[in-house]
Design a protein around this motif. Structure first.
Motif, PDB file in Angstrom:
ATOM      1  N   SER A  63       0.831  -1.212   0.000  1.00  0.00           N
ATOM      2  CA  SER A  63       0.000   0.000   0.000  1.00  0.00           C
ATOM      3  C   SER A  63       0.861   1.256   0.000  1.00  0.00           C
ATOM      4  O   SER A  63       0.585   2.215  -0.727  1.00  0.00           O
ATOM      5  CB  SER A  63      -0.921   0.014   1.232  1.00  0.00           C
ATOM      6  OG  SER A  63      -1.880  -1.007   1.150  1.00  0.00           O
ATOM      7  N   ASN A  67       0.900   3.974  -2.998  1.00  0.00           N
ATOM      8  CA  ASN A  67       0.545   5.373  -2.747  1.00  0.00           C
ATOM      9  C   ASN A  67       1.675   6.312  -3.173  1.00  0.00           C
ATOM     10  O   ASN A  67       1.422   7.396  -3.707  1.00  0.00           O
ATOM     11  CB  ASN A  67       0.218   5.588  -1.266  1.00  0.00           C
ATOM     12  CG  ASN A  67      -1.072   4.894  -0.859  1.00  0.00           C
ATOM     13  OD1 ASN A  67      -1.935   4.635  -1.698  1.00  0.00           O
ATOM     14  ND2 ASN A  67      -1.212   4.584   0.417  1.00  0.00           N
ATOM     15  N   GLU A  93      -6.427  -1.873  -6.825  1.00  0.00           N
ATOM     16  CA  GLU A  93      -7.467  -1.736  -5.795  1.00  0.00           C
ATOM     17  C   GLU A  93      -7.925  -0.284  -5.699  1.00  0.00           C
ATOM     18  O   GLU A  93      -8.999  -0.007  -5.175  1.00  0.00           O
ATOM     19  CB  GLU A  93      -6.950  -2.226  -4.441  1.00  0.00           C
ATOM     20  CG  GLU A  93      -6.881  -3.742  -4.342  1.00  0.00           C
ATOM     21  CD  GLU A  93      -6.542  -4.229  -2.944  1.00  0.00           C
ATOM     22  OE1 GLU A  93      -6.126  -3.404  -2.103  1.00  0.00           O
ATOM     23  OE2 GLU A  93      -6.699  -5.435  -2.691  1.00  0.00           O
ATOM     24  N   GLN A  94      -7.098   0.641  -6.174  1.00  0.00           N
ATOM     25  CA  GLN A  94      -7.454   2.061  -6.183  1.00  0.00           C
ATOM     26  C   GLN A  94      -8.049   2.468  -7.524  1.00  0.00           C
ATOM     27  O   GLN A  94      -8.118   3.647  -7.844  1.00  0.00           O
ATOM     28  CB  GLN A  94      -6.221   2.925  -5.912  1.00  0.00           C
ATOM     29  CG  GLN A  94      -5.517   2.650  -4.604  1.00  0.00           C
ATOM     30  CD  GLN A  94      -4.325   3.577  -4.401  1.00  0.00           C
ATOM     31  OE1 GLN A  94      -4.323   4.711  -4.854  1.00  0.00           O
ATOM     32  NE2 GLN A  94      -3.320   3.095  -3.706  1.00  0.00           N
ATOM     33  N   LYS A  97      -8.962   6.053  -9.800  1.00  0.00           N
ATOM     34  CA  LYS A  97      -8.180   7.265  -9.580  1.00  0.00           C
ATOM     35  C   LYS A  97      -7.513   7.684 -10.893  1.00  0.00           C
ATOM     36  O   LYS A  97      -7.512   6.950 -11.875  1.00  0.00           O
ATOM     37  CB  LYS A  97      -7.137   7.033  -8.486  1.00  0.00           C
ATOM     38  CG  LYS A  97      -7.756   6.896  -7.094  1.00  0.00           C
ATOM     39  CD  LYS A  97      -6.718   7.079  -6.006  1.00  0.00           C
ATOM     40  CE  LYS A  97      -7.369   7.074  -4.629  1.00  0.00           C
ATOM     41  NZ  LYS A  97      -6.376   7.282  -3.546  1.00  0.00           N
TER      42      LYS A  97
END
Length: 213
Positions: A63, A67, A93-94, A97
């Motif tokens: 993660s 990020n 999973e994001q 965006k």
């Protein structure tokens, strides 16, 4: 009893019990995937293959690196993950965006990710599809599979071909000098962790002002 039965290999009680336990665990994992609504992008959804030198990051590390890649790439940024599938999975999973991502990976099991999967063999570092244009990615995240200068040097060729400039490299602490030599990257304070405890200390290296210090 048929005499031919004497020729059939017999498992020891200990081996038989271990085999039964393995199959039970496998069935339970498959059952969990079905009952919980399996997420194909969760870290560990494709299991590690140690023969391919695969060791997935911990969820927290994956993660953090994902990020960082998003922040470094910027709005509508393009991210390439070379031999770093758990970072790719966290990025997916994001999904939704403002960025796009692809995964360059030797293990063809990851072809389940469709057009974003690119078969990659570090032994042929520039054997890439035509749609991967030079200097077309805002950041390249790479985790060369082996702790050798040869592997790092060849992977570095791919990284330098693809990136517009920014590099996030994850490899062993013992590779610090070679990483600086081939990619001009410096070690970060952030220490990546794996889901399995590895004997070799791993570190992150970047060539830009990152959030990993």
């Amino acid at each position: 009893m048929d005499d031919d039965d004497d020729d059939v290999p017999q498992l020891s009680p200990h081996t038989l019990a271990a085999l039964q336990e393995f199959y039970l665990e496998q069935q339970q994992r498959e059952g969990m995937k079905t009952s919980q609504g399996f997420n194909q992008y969760s870290v560990g959804s494709i299991e590690e293959d140690w023969q391919l030198s695969q060791f997935w990051y911990s969820d927290e590390t994956a993660s953090c690196l994902a990020n960082e890649a998003v922040a470094a790439a910027g709005k509508d940024g393009k991210i390439a993950c070379i031999s770093a599938p758990s970072v790719y999975q966290k990025l997916k999973e994001q999904d939704g965006k403002d960025f796009s991502v692809c995964i360059l990976e030797y293990d063809r099991r990851f072809s389940v990710y469709g057009e974003e999967f690119v078969f990659y063999d570090y032994n042929n570092p520039l054997n890439l599809p035509e749609n991967l244009l030079p200097h077309s990615f805002d950041i390249v995240v790479a985790d060369p599979p082996y702790l050798s200068e040869e592997c790092l040097q060849k992977t570095a060729e791919t990284i330098k071909y693809l990136t517009k400039g920014k590099i996030l490299l994850c490899t062993g602490a013992i590779m610090e000098e070679q990483a600086a030599k081939h990619l001009g990257v410096k070690i970060c304070k952030f220490v990546p962790r794996h889901s399995q405890n590895l004997a070799n200390e791993f570190r992150c290296y970047v060539n830009y002002a990152s959030g990993l210090d």
